[in-house]
Design an enzyme around this catalytic site. Structure first.
Site, PDB file in Angstrom:
ATOM      1  N   TRP A 130      16.866 -14.348  16.535  1.00  0.00           N
ATOM      2  CA  TRP A 130      16.439 -14.977  17.752  1.00  0.00           C
ATOM      3  C   TRP A 130      17.703 -15.061  18.833  1.00  0.00           C
ATOM      4  O   TRP A 130      18.611 -15.824  18.361  1.00  0.00           O
ATOM      5  CB  TRP A 130      16.092 -16.501  17.572  1.00  0.00           C
ATOM      6  N   ASP A 211      19.653 -23.548  10.151  1.00  0.00           N
ATOM      7  CA  ASP A 211      18.646 -24.015  11.028  1.00  0.00           C
ATOM      8  C   ASP A 211      17.373 -24.196  10.553  1.00  0.00           C
ATOM      9  O   ASP A 211      16.676 -23.091  10.083  1.00  0.00           O
ATOM     10  CB  ASP A 211      18.774 -22.946  12.202  1.00  0.00           C
ATOM     11  N   LYS A 246       7.919 -27.560  16.047  1.00  0.00           N
ATOM     12  CA  LYS A 246       6.717 -26.732  15.545  1.00  0.00           C
ATOM     13  C   LYS A 246       6.228 -27.552  14.577  1.00  0.00           C
ATOM     14  O   LYS A 246       5.008 -27.742  14.711  1.00  0.00           O
ATOM     15  CB  LYS A 246       7.163 -25.462  15.084  1.00  0.00           C
TER      16      LYS A 246
HETATM   17  C1  PLP Z   1      15.148 -20.831  14.603  1.00  0.00           C
HETATM   18  C2  PLP Z   1      15.167 -21.470  15.538  1.00  0.00           C
HETATM   19  N1  PLP Z   1      15.847 -22.493  16.003  1.00  0.00           N
HETATM   20  C3  PLP Z   1      15.700 -23.235  17.028  1.00  0.00           C
HETATM   21  C4  PLP Z   1      14.689 -23.235  17.900  1.00  0.00           C
HETATM   22  C5  PLP Z   1      14.559 -24.271  18.960  1.00  0.00           C
HETATM   23  O1  PLP Z   1      13.756 -25.233  18.632  1.00  0.00           O
HETATM   24  P1  PLP Z   1      13.593 -26.620  19.593  1.00  0.00           P
HETATM   25  O2  PLP Z   1      12.400 -26.305  20.329  1.00  0.00           O
HETATM   26  O3  PLP Z   1      13.618 -27.716  18.580  1.00  0.00           O
HETATM   27  O4  PLP Z   1      14.692 -26.713  20.455  1.00  0.00           O
HETATM   28  C6  PLP Z   1      13.778 -22.277  17.739  1.00  0.00           C
HETATM   29  C7  PLP Z   1      12.583 -22.377  18.539  1.00  0.00           C
HETATM   30  O5  PLP Z   1      12.087 -21.064  18.885  1.00  0.00           O
HETATM   31  C8  PLP Z   1      13.894 -21.270  16.501  1.00  0.00           C
HETATM   32  O6  PLP Z   1      13.076 -20.422  16.460  1.00  0.00           O
END
Ligand code: PLP
Length: 398
Positions: A130, A211, A246
């Site tokens: 990502w 993460d 999510k």
């Molecule tokens: C792997 C990953 N980490 C972190 C995030 C960011 O999440 P947040 O909405 O909690 O900032 C995302 C969002 O798409 C994600 O896919």
């Protein structure tokens, strides 16, 4: 000052969102953004969240500041959700958590900590990854590097190549690992691979930054955390960024956490935590509280918690069903494309083998929007549009 800004280049992901939002064609399919949608195409508020929010608002006595480290009740609840009630680091004094505005902010705070304490460190990411995740670290001025991760031929994680690539990391470097539902590939480490990777990091003195953004969307709430729980039980030092966006469908409320695992605990861990608070004060002062208070309430109320678990399980199985339907349709409509790898992958995403040029042709000629690396969000795919998607792919692959 602002007139110096003349050659704005869209961030690649923001550019996709912008083009998609401006696309008025009736057939437009937005399969890019990582938001869960139900079978009506809605990104609904969970009932448990709606109920908990009403309770919190009705009983809230004050809106006074909570401080840079955020809501400590949420921090405690999320430690237990991610690591499990019986995990050895819970109550060890080694674990220190800040509530942050989502995992995005947690990653940015982690980057700031690294810049402060170990600026020569290199941060290692999977290829592909990502892309916004990398930005948090490059914007903090840190060095980044990529290790192999995904075998496009088989649609599986190439673990040997991953370890081979990480063999180039130096002691003290940081390895970013996705807890479950790898973004973008959906190809996750098995529990055995987590064990091997833990040993690898220990031997080479690498620090994991896990993460955890999709707990509950892969194999279930507990199973999705099993690998990181193993790692946290064995690593002297580790960081964990957590997103509640999510798992609780509270994307815009901005709720998440950054956990630090300190080697000894005691005064040292306290110092690390206070330092984190200091950095946060300079970055965004303090996080919003309402979403964190709502999640804390859900986690402390048995019936709300059970309702939330059931709703998350419905979301998880809905995505799995869409994976199966997609593979069933593709097997007939695209006989030359073996899509069965999608059934082995976890969470909302899988990647389609598309060049950037083919991905842009899908946008321009067919109004189908995917993320870089051909990332498809199954949760955004409605059943009646799978045939259209297969036809569009057939055209660009010809
Ligand atoms: C792997 C990953 N980490 C972190 C995030 C960011 O999440 P947040 O909405 O909690 O900032 C995302 C969002 O798409 C994600 O896919």
């Amino acid at each position: 000052m602002f007139d110096k800004l003349t050659d704005y280049q869209d961030d690649i992901i923001e550019g996709i969102f912008r083009r998609c939002a401006a696309d008025n064609r009736p057939e437009v399919m937005n399969l890019s953004i990582g938001v869960y949608r139900d079978r009506h195409g809605a990104a609904p508020v969970m009932n448990a969240v709606r109920q908990a929010e009403a309770d919190v608002i009705a009983s809230q006595q004050t809106k006074a500041y909570v401080g840079p480290l955020g809501n400590m009740a949420y921090a405690g609840a999320i430690e237990r959700l991610v690591l499990g009630d019986d995990h050895p680091v819970i109550d060890s004094g080694r674990l220190k958590t800040a509530q942050t505005p989502g995992a995005g902010a947690a990653l940015r705070v982690a980057a700031e900590l690294i810049r402060d304490l170990a600026p020569d460190t290199t941060i290692w990411f999977s290829d592909p990854v990502w892309l916004h995740q990398v930005d948090f670290f490059t914007r903090a001025g840190l060095k980044v590097a990529w290790h192999p991760y995904y075998d496009w031929q088989s649609g599986t994680l190439d673990f040997d190549a991953m370890l081979d690539g990480l063999g180039k990391a130096k002691a003290g470097d940081i390895v970013v690992i996705h807890a479950a539902c790898h973004n973008p590939t959906g190809a996750d480490l098995s529990l055995d691979q987590w064990r091997v990777l833990t040993e690898f990091c220990l031997q080479r003195k690498l620090m994991p930054l896990v993460d955890s953004a999709y707990q509950g969307y892969g194999d279930g709430i507990e199973a999705d955390a099993a690998g990181l729980r193993h790692m946290a039980a064995h690593m002297p030092e580790m960081m964990i960024a957590v997103s509640s966006s999510k798992s609780f469908a509270v994307y815009r409320d901005r709720v998440g956490a950054l956990m630090l695992l300190h080697p000894e605990g005691g005064r040292g861990a306290e110092e690390a935590w206070l330092h984190m608070g200091d950095l946060i004060r300079g970055l965004y002062f303090m996080p919003p509280d309402l979403g964190a208070a709502v999640i804390t309430h859900i986690m402390s109320d048995a019936s709300l918690k059970a309702a939330w678990q059931a709703e998350l399980e419905t979301a998880r199985t809905h995505v799995q069903r869409l994976r199966q339907l997609t593979v069933d349709h593709f097997t007939t409509a695209l006989p030359d494309f073996d899509s069965r790898y999608m059934l082995r992958q976890k969470g909302m995403f899988s990647c389609l083998p598309l060049s950037d040029e083919q991905r842009l042709t899908l946008e321009q000629d067919h109004a189908v929007y995917l993320m870089p690396s051909g990332r498809l969000n199954f949760a955004a795919l409605s059943e009646d549009k799978i045939t259209y998607l297969a036809e569009a792919l057939n055209t660009v692959w010809k």
